[in-house]
Scaffold this motif. Sequence first.
Motif, PDB file in Angstrom:
ATOM      1  N   LEU A 169      -0.237   6.134  -0.906  1.00  0.00           N
ATOM      2  CA  LEU A 169      -0.591   4.721  -0.824  1.00  0.00           C
ATOM      3  C   LEU A 169       0.096   4.179   0.436  1.00  0.00           C
ATOM      4  O   LEU A 169       1.207   3.646   0.381  1.00  0.00           O
ATOM      5  CB  LEU A 169      -0.121   3.973  -2.072  1.00  0.00           C
ATOM      6  CG  LEU A 169      -0.874   4.294  -3.368  1.00  0.00           C
ATOM      7  CD1 LEU A 169      -0.208   3.611  -4.551  1.00  0.00           C
ATOM      8  CD2 LEU A 169      -2.330   3.861  -3.264  1.00  0.00           C
ATOM      9  N   TRP A 170      -0.576   4.332   1.579  1.00  0.00           N
ATOM     10  CA  TRP A 170       0.097   4.147   2.864  1.00  0.00           C
ATOM     11  C   TRP A 170       0.468   2.692   3.127  1.00  0.00           C
ATOM     12  O   TRP A 170       1.395   2.430   3.908  1.00  0.00           O
ATOM     13  CB  TRP A 170      -0.777   4.704   3.985  1.00  0.00           C
ATOM     14  CG  TRP A 170      -1.096   6.153   3.796  1.00  0.00           C
ATOM     15  CD1 TRP A 170      -2.321   6.726   3.699  1.00  0.00           C
ATOM     16  CD2 TRP A 170      -0.145   7.222   3.653  1.00  0.00           C
ATOM     17  NE1 TRP A 170      -2.207   8.098   3.502  1.00  0.00           N
ATOM     18  CE2 TRP A 170      -0.882   8.423   3.460  1.00  0.00           C
ATOM     19  CE3 TRP A 170       1.251   7.298   3.649  1.00  0.00           C
ATOM     20  CZ2 TRP A 170      -0.284   9.659   3.274  1.00  0.00           C
ATOM     21  CZ3 TRP A 170       1.857   8.539   3.459  1.00  0.00           C
ATOM     22  CH2 TRP A 170       1.099   9.696   3.290  1.00  0.00           C
ATOM     23  N   HIS A 171      -0.213   1.743   2.488  1.00  0.00           N
ATOM     24  CA  HIS A 171       0.168   0.349   2.706  1.00  0.00           C
ATOM     25  C   HIS A 171       1.572   0.058   2.192  1.00  0.00           C
ATOM     26  O   HIS A 171       2.220  -0.893   2.646  1.00  0.00           O
ATOM     27  CB  HIS A 171      -0.844  -0.592   2.031  1.00  0.00           C
ATOM     28  CG  HIS A 171      -0.843  -0.533   0.546  1.00  0.00           C
ATOM     29  ND1 HIS A 171      -1.560   0.396  -0.171  1.00  0.00           N
ATOM     30  CD2 HIS A 171      -0.190  -1.285  -0.382  1.00  0.00           C
ATOM     31  CE1 HIS A 171      -1.375   0.210  -1.459  1.00  0.00           C
ATOM     32  NE2 HIS A 171      -0.552  -0.804  -1.622  1.00  0.00           N
ATOM     33  N   THR A 172       2.071   0.893   1.248  1.00  0.00           N
ATOM     34  CA  THR A 172       3.420   0.658   0.715  1.00  0.00           C
ATOM     35  C   THR A 172       4.513   1.090   1.684  1.00  0.00           C
ATOM     36  O   THR A 172       5.695   0.815   1.442  1.00  0.00           O
ATOM     37  CB  THR A 172       3.609   1.394  -0.625  1.00  0.00           C
ATOM     38  OG1 THR A 172       3.544   2.817  -0.420  1.00  0.00           O
ATOM     39  CG2 THR A 172       2.542   0.989  -1.626  1.00  0.00           C
ATOM     40  N   SER A 484       2.479   3.569 -10.354  1.00  0.00           N
ATOM     41  CA  SER A 484       2.620   3.554  -8.889  1.00  0.00           C
ATOM     42  C   SER A 484       2.662   4.957  -8.294  1.00  0.00           C
ATOM     43  O   SER A 484       3.358   5.193  -7.305  1.00  0.00           O
ATOM     44  CB  SER A 484       3.873   2.772  -8.457  1.00  0.00           C
ATOM     45  OG  SER A 484       3.863   1.465  -8.964  1.00  0.00           O
ATOM     46  N   HIS A 486       2.212   7.991  -6.074  1.00  0.00           N
ATOM     47  CA  HIS A 486       1.985   8.181  -4.636  1.00  0.00           C
ATOM     48  C   HIS A 486       2.316   6.942  -3.815  1.00  0.00           C
ATOM     49  O   HIS A 486       1.984   6.872  -2.628  1.00  0.00           O
ATOM     50  CB  HIS A 486       0.554   8.651  -4.348  1.00  0.00           C
ATOM     51  CG  HIS A 486       0.307  10.073  -4.738  1.00  0.00           C
ATOM     52  ND1 HIS A 486      -0.788  10.779  -4.324  1.00  0.00           N
ATOM     53  CD2 HIS A 486       1.024  10.927  -5.513  1.00  0.00           C
ATOM     54  CE1 HIS A 486      -0.760  12.004  -4.817  1.00  0.00           C
ATOM     55  NE2 HIS A 486       0.350  12.106  -5.558  1.00  0.00           N
ATOM     56  N   SER A 487       2.962   5.952  -4.428  1.00  0.00           N
ATOM     57  CA  SER A 487       3.545   4.854  -3.660  1.00  0.00           C
ATOM     58  C   SER A 487       4.874   5.322  -3.077  1.00  0.00           C
ATOM     59  O   SER A 487       5.457   6.323  -3.524  1.00  0.00           O
ATOM     60  CB  SER A 487       3.775   3.648  -4.572  1.00  0.00           C
ATOM     61  OG  SER A 487       4.557   2.665  -3.922  1.00  0.00           O
TER      62      SER A 487
END
Length: 522
Positions: A169-172, A484, A486-487
């Motif tokens: 989750l690249w935005h995290t 969550s 993969h955050s």
Amino acid sequence: MALLRLHLPRPPPLPTHPYSRSSLSSYTSSWLRRARLPAVSTRRLCSTHPASPLEAAPPSIVAGLLDYLNDSWTQFHATAEAKRQLLDAGFKLLSESDDWDLQPGGRYFFTRNMSCLVAFAIGEKYRVGNGFNIIAAHTDSPCLKLKPRSATFKSGHQMLNVQTYGSGLWHTWFDRDLTLAGRVILRAADGSFKHKLVKITRPLIRVPTLAIHLNRTVNSDGFKPNLETHLVPLLATKHEEATINSDDKSSSSTKVAHHPLLLQILSEEIGCESDEIIGMELNVCDTQPSCLGGGNNEFIYSGRLDNLASCYCALRSLMDSSKVAEQLSSEKAIRMVAMFDNEEVGSDSMQGAGAPTMFQAMRRIVDSLMHQSMGEGALERAIHSSFLVSADMAHALHPNYSDKHEECHRPELQKGLVIKHNANQRYATSAITAFLFKEIARIQNLPVQEFVVRNDMGCGSTIGPILASGVGIRTVDCGIPQLSMHSIREMCGKQDVDTTYRHFKAFFEMFSDIDRKLNVDF
């Protein structure tokens, strides 16, 4: 569990002059002594009531898991820490390059690439042809990794080129205090080479978001960063004296490939000269420590829970079920833990579950213990009698997105280990393997949940089907429920960690006896 409420006298005001962390600690301890209370521990754990003398609670491994997570920022550090713990527990380190001289009752392990590990304990009553009881997990997690040529400049800023690893989750990863950890290759003065792990603990880099004033529609249209141009960490602003020019770009020099500032920071951390660093494999890591949280301190907040939580539960269960000779005195099987790398990208590597590492280890163990001929097919008979627990984190019901779960299969936090099913073999669980694993839970009075993905959604997978088909071993897929996934910052229930540990430990201690009661192919 009810929280213990401490009624403390009001403390005196803090001194008005500037104070350091040490002086504040001294001030707090002094006040607590005057209040006739023990100083509060700095460990990130909640307070609990002492266990009743009539009904002592089973030991918790949560504190150990938090330490393991905080020590294991990369797959290399996770393997190195597991190696340290196994050596401390009395396991003998083997090399895949040497002959193995194994004995019943012995405890052994080896590493591959310092990111994959196989450990095993041989039962005192083991006979060639008996099976292996195995728990397998993986050491890697989605992250950003430095590219081979990481040095780049943008508008007067020193930036680091990175590549995405796995499905994160690249935005995290934006607006986090990030740093670097991994391994480097050093050239020694005598011409030899050294492999060394490195971890820079201070915040070093950051991926800043664009202010909403410059991106007015982000909340309505969604945050959609370009992973090549926007997900580039910022290292520093000052230009280096030796910038990369067009003539240098054809060179393979480490100084050209990476910012001199980065090499200087790494060399200071390692204790070497910058020009001794000739290679590196570094992950971008979050600096925020793993800790407990929630209103009742019931959750674990951490990166890399997927899948280091499973690794630690497996590792501890093996060590604690074979601490003393008596624990292996009646065991007829071999207890094994396998921790693989590269699961998040398909497992197709020398150190991944797609390699024959586990199968080769099983064959070498059987060969070493087969001091005289025991008839044909000793390894094949052992595999037929073996059982694999594929341990990877599971999707807990999200209270804000409950419609994403199939109506009758909604695992929850704090409700126990999750057995995963998929008719299309994305998970390797069968009715037989699920029953055997649940029977252990029934005997130990442990909760078990089950998960099936919705028919209108895709299903992830694990190393379970890879090992089941590659080795031909009975397999059950299971995992600790979490949110969550993969955050950069995940969460799970601490009660589920202890339940999983007890389930895994019971698997090692009693599976051989349970398995003998069921005959399928007769």
